[in-house]
Design a protein around this motif. Structure first.
Motif, short mmCIF file in Angstrom:
data_model
loop_
_atom_site.label_atom_id
_atom_site.label_comp_id
_atom_site.label_asym_id
_atom_site.label_seq_id
_atom_site.Cartn_x
_atom_site.Cartn_y
_atom_site.Cartn_z
N HIS A 32 -2.07 11.55 -3.29
CA HIS A 32 -3.16 11.75 -4.25
C HIS A 32 -4.33 10.86 -3.85
N PRO A 33 -4.97 11.15 -2.72
CA PRO A 33 -5.98 10.23 -2.19
C PRO A 33 -7.22 10.05 -3.06
N ALA A 34 -7.49 10.98 -3.94
CA ALA A 34 -8.68 10.86 -4.78
C ALA A 34 -8.39 10.22 -6.14
N GLU A 35 -7.13 9.88 -6.39
CA GLU A 35 -6.74 9.35 -7.70
C GLU A 35 -6.62 7.83 -7.63
N GLY A 36 -6.99 7.18 -8.73
CA GLY A 36 -6.91 5.73 -8.81
C GLY A 36 -5.69 5.26 -9.58
N ILE A 37 -5.65 3.96 -9.77
CA ILE A 37 -4.52 3.33 -10.46
C ILE A 37 -4.38 3.85 -11.89
N ASP A 38 -5.49 4.17 -12.54
CA ASP A 38 -5.43 4.70 -13.91
C ASP A 38 -4.66 6.03 -13.96
N ALA A 39 -4.92 6.90 -13.00
CA ALA A 39 -4.23 8.19 -12.97
C ALA A 39 -2.74 7.99 -12.75
N PHE A 40 -2.38 7.05 -11.87
CA PHE A 40 -0.96 6.81 -11.65
C PHE A 40 -0.31 6.27 -12.93
N ALA A 41 -0.94 5.28 -13.55
CA ALA A 41 -0.37 4.70 -14.77
C ALA A 41 -0.25 5.75 -15.87
N PHE A 42 -1.23 6.64 -15.97
CA PHE A 42 -1.19 7.68 -17.00
C PHE A 42 -0.03 8.66 -16.75
N THR A 43 0.20 9.00 -15.49
CA THR A 43 1.26 9.96 -15.18
C THR A 43 2.63 9.30 -15.08
N HIS A 44 2.68 7.98 -15.15
CA HIS A 44 3.95 7.26 -15.07
C HIS A 44 4.06 6.29 -16.25
N GLN A 45 3.80 6.79 -17.42
CA GLN A 45 3.90 5.95 -18.61
C GLN A 45 5.35 5.52 -18.79
N GLY A 46 5.52 4.35 -19.32
CA GLY A 46 6.87 3.83 -19.50
C GLY A 46 7.32 2.97 -18.34
N TRP A 47 6.42 2.69 -17.40
CA TRP A 47 6.70 1.76 -16.32
C TRP A 47 6.04 0.43 -16.70
N PRO A 48 6.75 -0.49 -17.33
CA PRO A 48 6.14 -1.72 -17.83
C PRO A 48 5.42 -2.52 -16.74
N PHE A 49 5.90 -2.43 -15.53
CA PHE A 49 5.26 -3.16 -14.43
C PHE A 49 3.78 -2.78 -14.35
N PHE A 50 3.46 -1.52 -14.56
CA PHE A 50 2.08 -1.10 -14.41
C PHE A 50 1.21 -1.54 -15.58
N ASN A 51 1.80 -1.81 -16.73
CA ASN A 51 1.02 -2.40 -17.81
C ASN A 51 0.53 -3.78 -17.39
N GLU A 52 1.42 -4.55 -16.77
CA GLU A 52 1.04 -5.88 -16.28
C GLU A 52 0.03 -5.76 -15.14
N VAL A 53 0.27 -4.84 -14.22
CA VAL A 53 -0.64 -4.66 -13.09
C VAL A 53 -2.04 -4.32 -13.59
#
Length: 165
Positions: free
Chosen positions: A102-123
């Motif tokens: 997903h070269p055009a997507e940023g960290i927000d898009a990943f976090a949105f599509t992978h909700q429930g990954w607490p590590f990314f809340n901290e990141v």
């Protein structure tokens, strides 16, 4: 006289051509054309398996150097990423694969599509620039990133063995 000679010549030529045609009609057909055999490239070299983790930096020196630059620029985030990989190698692998595909997507898009990954809340809260820089590294060196992540806990290993984290 010249006209008569020319007509005689044309009649004679027609007779010869007619005889040849008749002979061709009764002779067997020419042998069928067989195309030359198709070109076959030499057999491919046997597929090489994954590079042993201990040789990853030798096979991908530029990527290894740039990952080291990232570690030095973001030591706290690097420790956190390496630790996360040690505990959740399947998730870190998914993060790297998603980043590359997903070269055009940023960290927000990943976090949105992978909700429930607490590590990314901290990141997202503490290490956003480091995470974005890591994503940039993955996209700049996809074969190296994939080769590294094909080994479970490889980021953790790299942190300890290559970058002394």
């Amino acid at each position: 006289m010249q006209r008569l000679a020319a007509r005689s010549f044309s009649v004679a030529a027609l007779c010869v051509l007619a005889g040849l045609s008749a002979g061709c009609a009764t002779s067997p057909p020419p042998p069928a054309y067989a195309p030359p055999p198709a070109y076959a490239p030499p057999p491919a070299a046997p597929a090489q398996g994954p590079v042993p983790l201990e040789h990853w930096a030798d096979v991908h020196p530029e990527a290894a150097r740039e990952l080291g630059d990232w570690v030095r620029a973001h030591p706290q985030a690097a420790r956190r990423f390496f630790d996360w990989d040690g505990h959740h190698p399947e998730k870190s692998h998914e993060f790297v694969t998603w980043t590359i595909t997903h070269p055009a997507e940023g960290i927000d898009a990943f976090a949105f599509t992978h909700q429930g990954w607490p590590f990314f809340n901290e990141v997202m809260a503490r290490h956003r620039p480091a995470a974005e820089a890591f994503m940039f590294w993955c996209r700049r060196h996809p074969p190296a990133a994939e080769a590294l992540m094909n080994h479970p806990r490889a980021l953790e290993w790299a942190g300890h063995h290559l970058y002394q984290m």
